[in-house]
Enzyme design. Structure first.
Site, mmCIF file in Angstrom:
data_model
loop_
_atom_site.group_PDB
_atom_site.id
_atom_site.type_symbol
_atom_site.label_atom_id
_atom_site.label_comp_id
_atom_site.label_asym_id
_atom_site.label_seq_id
_atom_site.Cartn_x
_atom_site.Cartn_y
_atom_site.Cartn_z
ATOM 1 N N GLY A 9 -12.424 51.116 -106.690
ATOM 2 C CA GLY A 9 -11.386 49.727 -106.391
ATOM 3 C C GLY A 9 -12.162 48.958 -105.527
ATOM 4 N N CYS A 44 -2.643 38.450 -101.552
ATOM 5 C CA CYS A 44 -1.456 37.598 -101.133
ATOM 6 C C CYS A 44 -1.551 36.328 -101.205
ATOM 7 C CB CYS A 44 -1.231 38.053 -99.391
ATOM 8 S SG CYS A 44 -1.316 39.873 -99.317
ATOM 9 N N ALA A 113 -9.425 53.900 -104.167
ATOM 10 C CA ALA A 113 -8.749 52.821 -103.743
ATOM 11 C C ALA A 113 -8.093 52.082 -104.872
ATOM 12 C CB ALA A 113 -9.721 51.902 -102.549
ATOM 13 N N ALA A 116 -2.045 49.415 -106.426
ATOM 14 C CA ALA A 116 -0.696 49.542 -107.125
ATOM 15 C C ALA A 116 -0.610 48.785 -108.427
ATOM 16 C CB ALA A 116 0.187 49.150 -106.123
ATOM 17 N N ARG A 135 -0.519 40.402 -109.923
ATOM 18 C CA ARG A 135 -1.215 41.277 -109.101
ATOM 19 C C ARG A 135 -2.399 41.053 -108.945
ATOM 20 N NH1 ARG A 135 0.350 45.061 -105.399
ATOM 21 N NH2 ARG A 135 -1.802 46.229 -105.104
ATOM 22 N N GLY A 246 8.778 44.894 -107.841
ATOM 23 C CA GLY A 246 8.110 45.862 -107.057
ATOM 24 C C GLY A 246 6.737 46.560 -107.715
ATOM 25 N N ASP A 285 -2.752 50.872 -101.257
ATOM 26 C CA ASP A 285 -1.881 50.562 -101.949
ATOM 27 C C ASP A 285 -1.444 52.000 -102.883
ATOM 28 O OD1 ASP A 285 -1.325 48.368 -100.857
ATOM 29 O OD2 ASP A 285 -1.370 47.126 -102.763
ATOM 30 N N THR A 304 -2.320 44.386 -95.056
ATOM 31 C CA THR A 304 -3.111 44.652 -93.633
ATOM 32 C C THR A 304 -3.272 46.413 -93.576
ATOM 33 O OG1 THR A 304 -0.667 45.064 -93.256
ATOM 34 C CG2 THR A 304 -1.734 43.168 -92.469
#
Lengths: 453, 453
Positions: A9, A44, A113, A116, A135, A246, A285, A304
């Protein structure tokens, strides 16, 4: 001590781990494998890339795979998926998604890592063309292409932060947006009044919001999404549909390797971010977290936390003894000109955790009343009725609400009571705050509800 | 229990005390005597009144004396000076400054909230016409009148917050401003680098700043101020001169009554804000304070403290048991577009208090790097080199620096170390903060300087 590190990841958690490990131990051989075509990107920022406030996908990227290799000495491979972990032999199987080649790589230390994946509601048509998630960078590019090719109507399914941010950005891009939320209110971690204000702000911005209205079916035309059937029986037309209900931990690889999974399927890690296999760390995540107040398992996937956990995992696998103690679920966003921030427990969460909580809500200008400009901060505190201990805080209003919630993060973390909060020597000047800061107004109101001994 | 309360001073501290006492005990007879012509005004707004950002003096006033009487049941008298306290008879002598009448009033409880008076440097010409201070509404009206009657050149003596704020407002009003500061830098509680940045900002805004240059003489022409002679030998022309080198407690009345005075002549009070006479409370800019970190006496006259102390004094004289534990000297202002905030100890203060301090300074954007807009936050932390305990913080930059210093106020108050600070679960979203908040960047840098055990 580890000589070969494999990281699965290449975004926040994985690269934080790799970078920290490399800094600590330059002689460590590291390989990072990333399934998608981008590493080290600010996920983000994707809603703002879709809204073209950020122009190019590369603007979201801190370091490319090439730069990671040449500047940081961390060989990083995109379009490479780790498909299996052999924990006994300490070998991972890697698939080059471009060529189809498969190969094996040994490790002394492994960092998982994997992040999600979006949750897809099990409704007809959910996999059709024209149904998007947001995503990866690729998913952002696809969504933005649809907008820029002239999409006129969008349905956003899900009224969490991503849903709200994208709804705002689509509306600002001239798309007619309908937002469907299955729960009775948006942002269910907020109190009802604040959630209603968020809804009003979205409506004022041109977004048509329907709460208590889960999506029942994606309506197809010629095989692609043309609308969404809501639980209210209405069909909402759409050139594009965004699903944002979600995410869940991407832990299939860990499960297949026999690692312990916990809350919501997140990989179980200890405070040192070590999994049930001492050669394997996991972060970001994909892991189960702990709530800092209750100590209970939770799942709050945030950038974060991913960065912090990655750094700690990378440090620990090179011999440090760092701890990640837990999360408060602190979060912030903005919708049009309304800033929304939250930390700690809601009333419901506080009750579930065994507290006897009380709450108070106040509204106060963010400057001296006589100083021009400025606007209101609305603050909501959750606290223990008997001890006065601060348990949670929510705020909506002007941009300064974010800083105020951060003050309450520090207060909650240090175990402050609302009485102690009420005594804080906060800064004051007419252009910056009223003489009684909104935090102090909230604390003094809260104090009235704490049992007198 | 007290039946008659006399309050001397009708601004922040005095009226907070009177209002709190009245709320607690509606039957209490209260009289408030205020020497000036205004009560309940926001003195901190005076620079912005001078700059005409706030138009009328009444805009600064929350409640007039009439409103205090009719709405709050607190008879309040302006232009009434208390000239003597007879502590044995429990009687004050009051002088009506309009009529010259003198009368006596009995009290059971007395609150002294006489505030502070500007310090005037003992230089020739300091009392001449054209030399202004800024403290009362009347002094603001006089200064503004001079600006609006066409003053072209001003000299501001003193580079503290008031001096800087007025310099900014005069410059924005089209006045040519020279600022003289006796110390080697502006805002001596700031580190040198930040003070230099403040100086650059003022210069860029058109203010001519001269540090290390105390005023030596007010140059008169026809008996009124026409310039200021600096220690550099230059005469700086001026139609108006503002003296803003600080204030001292207005405690002559308390001294004459035999009450104990302390640091810088402030009235000595205990944590309950009771003076050496148990029937007399004192609060606000006229009292000696204690530093919350060192426990040592200090003097930090601020509106926040005055309001809080007044409320506690008013509560205590009606039977409560409130404590005012001390101050961190938290303060904030803005000069043009630069926000300046500070709390706790500077390196010098930390050393004097017996700590072995270290410091670190960082610069970080206040949003995600890829998100448009935003600007830098510069943060400076002072901490104990051995324990890592946070002792002080300074910040300059965009408006969000105020909220960040407030986070550090909470951290210092709760005794956090930079290691604990580094773990805070602060909010993040691209439009609001970078993924590693400037606070976390500062904490992680500070951590490197803390002794490893």
């Amino acid at each position: 001590m580890a000589k070969r590190l494999v990281v699965i990841g290449g975004t926040a958690a994985g690269l934080s781990a790799a970078s920290k490990a490399k800094r600590n131990m330059p002689e460590l051989e590291i390989e990072v494998y990333e399934k998608s075509g981008y590493v080290s990107y600010g996920a983000c920022g994707l809603p703002y890339f879709v809204g073209n406030l950020i122009h190019e996908p590369e603007d979201l990227v801190s370091l490319t795979a090439d730069q990671l290799r040449t500047k940081r000495g961390i060989p990083t491979y995109i379009h490479h998926e780790v498909t299996a972990i052999d924990r006994v032999a300490k070998i991972v199987t890697v698939s080059n998604l471009d060529t189809g080649d498969r190969f094996e790589r040994p490790y002394d230390a492994l960092v998982i890592a994997t992040g999600a994946v979006p949750v897809l509601p099990p409704i007809p048509g959910i996999h059709a063309e024209g149904v998007h998630c947001l995503r990866t960078v690729e998913s952002g590019i696809a969504l933005k292409a649809r907008v820029q090719c002239g999409a006129k109507k969008a349905v956003v399914i899900g009224g969490g932060f991503i849903g709200l941010e994208v709804a705002e950005e689509l509306a600002l891009s001239g798309v007619q947006v309908t937002l469907l939320e299955g729960e009775k209110r948006l942002l269910t971690f907020l109190n009802e009044e604040y959630a209603a204000e968020v809804e009003r702000t979205l409506s004022a911005g041109g977004v048509s919001v329907h709460t208590g209205c889960p999506a029942k079916e994606i309506i197809l035309q010629s095989g692609r999404a043309a609308g969404v059937l809501g639980a209210d029986g209405c069909v909402y037309d759409a050139d594009l549909v965004l699903v944002a209900v979600g995410v869940r931990p991407c832990a299939d690889l860990a499960r297949a390797a026999g690692l312990a999974l916990g809350y919501k399927g997140g990989i179980v890690v200890d405070e040192h971010l070590q999994t049930s296999d001492p050669s394997i760390w996991a972060c970001g995540d994909c892991v189960q977290m702990r709530n800092l107040i209750t100590g209970e398992p939770c799942y709050v996937p945030l950038g974060t936390t991913a960065n912090k956990q990655g750094r700690i995992a990378g440090g620990n696998l090179t011999g440090e003894d760092g701890c990640f103690r837990g999360v408060l679920a602190s979060q912030v966003t903005k919708v049009f000109d309304l800033y929304i921030a939250s930390t700690g427990l809601s009333m419901e969460q506080a009750r579930s955790a065994g507290f006897d909580p009380a709450c108070t809500a106040i509204t106060k200008g963010d400057r001296a009343s006589y100083y021009p400009g400025g606007g209101d901060n609305h603050l909501y505190l959750v606290f223990d009725r008997h001890t006065g201990r601060l348990l949670g805080a929510q705020g909506i209003g002007t941009a300064s609400v974010a800083g105020r919630i951060n003050v309450l993060v520090a207060a909650i973390t240090s175990g402050m009571t609302v009485s102690q909060l009420n005594e804080l020597d906060l800064v004051y000047a007419p252009p910056v705050a009223p003489v009684y800061d909104p935090i102090l107004i909230a604390a003094s109101q809260a104090l009235k509800k704490v049992d007198k001994k």
